[in-house]
Design a protein around this motif. Structure first.
Motif, PDB file in Angstrom:
ATOM      1  N   LEU A   1       9.093 -10.422  29.148  1.00 53.46           N
ATOM      2  CA  LEU A   1       7.676 -10.046  29.282  1.00 53.46           C
ATOM      3  C   LEU A   1       6.895 -11.163  29.971  1.00 53.46           C
ATOM      4  O   LEU A   1       7.172 -12.340  29.759  1.00 53.46           O
ATOM      5  N   PRO A   2       5.890 -10.809  30.755  1.00 53.33           N
ATOM      6  CA  PRO A   2       5.094 -11.817  31.471  1.00 53.33           C
ATOM      7  C   PRO A   2       4.017 -12.422  30.576  1.00 53.33           C
ATOM      8  O   PRO A   2       2.828 -12.169  30.731  1.00 53.33           O
ATOM      9  N   VAL A   3       4.441 -13.239  29.608  1.00 51.19           N
ATOM     10  CA  VAL A   3       3.490 -13.813  28.650  1.00 51.19           C
ATOM     11  C   VAL A   3       3.323 -15.330  28.790  1.00 51.19           C
ATOM     12  O   VAL A   3       2.483 -15.903  28.126  1.00 51.19           O
ATOM     13  N   LEU A   4       4.094 -15.977  29.631  1.00 56.69           N
ATOM     14  CA  LEU A   4       3.976 -17.418  29.813  1.00 56.69           C
ATOM     15  C   LEU A   4       3.047 -17.732  30.980  1.00 56.69           C
ATOM     16  O   LEU A   4       3.111 -17.098  32.019  1.00 56.69           O
ATOM     17  N   ALA A   5       2.183 -18.711  30.786  1.00 50.34           N
ATOM     18  CA  ALA A   5       1.222 -19.105  31.827  1.00 50.34           C
ATOM     19  C   ALA A   5       1.891 -20.029  32.840  1.00 50.34           C
ATOM     20  O   ALA A   5       2.709 -20.873  32.476  1.00 50.34           O
ATOM     21  N   PHE A   6       1.529 -19.863  34.091  1.00 48.15           N
ATOM     22  CA  PHE A   6       2.038 -20.744  35.154  1.00 48.15           C
ATOM     23  C   PHE A   6       0.897 -21.263  35.979  1.00 48.15           C
ATOM     24  O   PHE A   6      -0.149 -20.728  36.053  1.00 48.15           O
TER      25      PHE A   6
ATOM     26  N   ALA B   1       0.820  -1.210   0.000  1.00 48.70           N
ATOM     27  CA  ALA B   1       0.000   0.000   0.000  1.00 48.70           C
ATOM     28  C   ALA B   1       0.860   1.269   0.000  1.00 48.70           C
ATOM     29  O   ALA B   1       0.320   2.378  -0.046  1.00 48.70           O
ATOM     30  N   GLY B   2       2.178   1.100   0.075  1.00 50.55           N
ATOM     31  CA  GLY B   2       3.066   2.254   0.101  1.00 50.55           C
ATOM     32  C   GLY B   2       3.092   2.965   1.454  1.00 50.55           C
ATOM     33  O   GLY B   2       3.502   4.110   1.555  1.00 50.55           O
ATOM     34  N   THR B   3       2.686   2.275   2.493  1.00 51.21           N
ATOM     35  CA  THR B   3       2.671   2.842   3.843  1.00 51.21           C
ATOM     36  C   THR B   3       4.036   2.637   4.481  1.00 51.21           C
ATOM     37  O   THR B   3       4.505   1.510   4.593  1.00 51.21           O
ATOM     38  N   VAL B   4       4.651   3.736   4.896  1.00 50.71           N
ATOM     39  CA  VAL B   4       5.969   3.667   5.511  1.00 50.71           C
ATOM     40  C   VAL B   4       5.835   4.178   6.944  1.00 50.71           C
ATOM     41  O   VAL B   4       5.778   5.382   7.185  1.00 50.71           O
ATOM     42  N   GLU B   5       5.730   3.259   7.874  1.00 52.04           N
ATOM     43  CA  GLU B   5       5.670   3.600   9.292  1.00 52.04           C
ATOM     44  C   GLU B   5       6.155   2.409  10.101  1.00 52.04           C
ATOM     45  O   GLU B   5       6.065   1.270   9.649  1.00 52.04           O
ATOM     46  N   PRO B   6       6.692   2.660  11.282  1.00 53.64           N
ATOM     47  CA  PRO B   6       7.174   1.548  12.098  1.00 53.64           C
ATOM     48  C   PRO B   6       6.019   0.777  12.727  1.00 53.64           C
ATOM     49  O   PRO B   6       4.890   1.254  12.809  1.00 53.64           O
ATOM     50  N   MET B   7       6.335  -0.427  13.182  1.00 56.14           N
ATOM     51  CA  MET B   7       5.414  -1.229  13.975  1.00 56.14           C
ATOM     52  C   MET B   7       5.993  -1.306  15.384  1.00 56.14           C
ATOM     53  O   MET B   7       7.217  -1.283  15.564  1.00 56.14           O
ATOM     54  N   TYR B   8       5.106  -1.395  16.355  1.00 53.58           N
ATOM     55  CA  TYR B   8       5.533  -1.472  17.748  1.00 53.58           C
ATOM     56  C   TYR B   8       5.072  -2.782  18.359  1.00 53.58           C
ATOM     57  O   TYR B   8       4.000  -3.296  18.031  1.00 53.58           O
ATOM     58  N   LEU B   9       5.895  -3.302  19.257  1.00 50.51           N
ATOM     59  CA  LEU B   9       5.612  -4.566  19.918  1.00 50.51           C
ATOM     60  C   LEU B   9       4.741  -4.327  21.147  1.00 50.51           C
ATOM     61  O   LEU B   9       5.108  -3.555  22.040  1.00 50.51           O
ATOM     62  N   TYR B  10       3.595  -4.989  21.167  1.00 47.73           N
ATOM     63  CA  TYR B  10       2.679  -4.947  22.301  1.00 47.73           C
ATOM     64  C   TYR B  10       2.492  -6.370  22.812  1.00 47.73           C
ATOM     65  O   TYR B  10       2.723  -7.338  22.090  1.00 47.73           O
ATOM     66  N   PHE B  11       2.073  -6.472  24.061  1.00 51.17           N
ATOM     67  CA  PHE B  11       1.796  -7.792  24.622  1.00 51.17           C
ATOM     68  C   PHE B  11       0.558  -7.754  25.498  1.00 51.17           C
ATOM     69  O   PHE B  11       0.175  -6.706  26.017  1.00 51.17           O
ATOM     70  N   ARG B  12      -0.067  -8.909  25.583  1.00 53.49           N
ATOM     71  CA  ARG B  12      -1.148  -9.124  26.535  1.00 53.49           C
ATOM     72  C   ARG B  12      -0.561 -10.044  27.589  1.00 53.49           C
ATOM     73  O   ARG B  12      -0.118 -11.162  27.276  1.00 53.49           O
ATOM     74  N   PRO B  13      -0.517  -9.597  28.853  1.00 52.08           N
ATOM     75  CA  PRO B  13       0.078 -10.439  29.899  1.00 52.08           C
ATOM     76  C   PRO B  13      -0.686 -11.748  30.076  1.00 52.08           C
ATOM     77  O   PRO B  13      -1.884 -11.823  29.800  1.00 52.08           O
ATOM     78  N   SER B  14       0.019 -12.746  30.563  1.00 55.70           N
ATOM     79  CA  SER B  14      -0.620 -14.027  30.846  1.00 55.70           C
ATOM     80  C   SER B  14      -1.519 -13.890  32.071  1.00 55.70           C
ATOM     81  O   SER B  14      -1.393 -12.951  32.858  1.00 55.70           O
ATOM     82  N   GLU B  15      -2.427 -14.833  32.179  1.00 51.13           N
ATOM     83  CA  GLU B  15      -3.294 -14.950  33.346  1.00 51.13           C
ATOM     84  C   GLU B  15      -3.069 -16.351  33.892  1.00 51.13           C
ATOM     85  O   GLU B  15      -2.527 -17.202  33.190  1.00 51.13           O
ATOM     86  N   PRO B  16      -3.484 -16.623  35.119  1.00 50.32           N
ATOM     87  CA  PRO B  16      -3.271 -17.976  35.657  1.00 50.32           C
ATOM     88  C   PRO B  16      -3.822 -19.056  34.716  1.00 50.32           C
ATOM     89  O   PRO B  16      -4.998 -19.047  34.365  1.00 50.32           O
TER      90      PRO B  16
END
Length: 96
Positions: free
Chosen positions: A91-96, A29-44
């Motif tokens: 990052l707190p993304v792994l479930a325990f 599409a000819g879009t020139v912009e950065p991407m940013y890393l986001y996360f959803r934290p894990s839950e029990p």
């Protein structure tokens, strides 16, 4: 611990693939912009998630910015996995 590493690699791989698809769409599409890393934290008992979001896109509720460093459009797609991996190791993304 081996199981958790496999789980983490899968989260990173899924994010890198999602980011590559988004990057290809932006490039076509000819879009020139950065991407940013986001996360959803894990839950029990439930793992979190990693996402690459383009700079101008709204961010879904519940997502947190992982780093203020943007993934620039000149980064080769083959490098997305390592880029995400390096920035998400603590990052707190792994479930325990």
């Amino acid at each position: 611990m081996e199981f958790k590493m496999d789980e983490f690699v899968q989260l990173v791989r899924k994010c890198a693939e999602q980011g590559e698809a988004l990057g290809r769409m932006m490039a076509s599409a000819g879009t020139v912009e950065p991407m940013y890393l986001y996360f959803r934290p894990s839950e029990p008992g439930k793992p979190g998630a990693l996402f690459l979001v383009r700079d101008s896109a709204p961010v879904s509720p519940g997502l947190q910015l992982a780093t203020g460093e943007g993934l620039r459009c000149n980064v080769p797609y083959d490098n997305y996995f390592q880029w995400v991996y390096d920035r998400s190791k603590r990052l707190p993304v792994l479930a325990f």
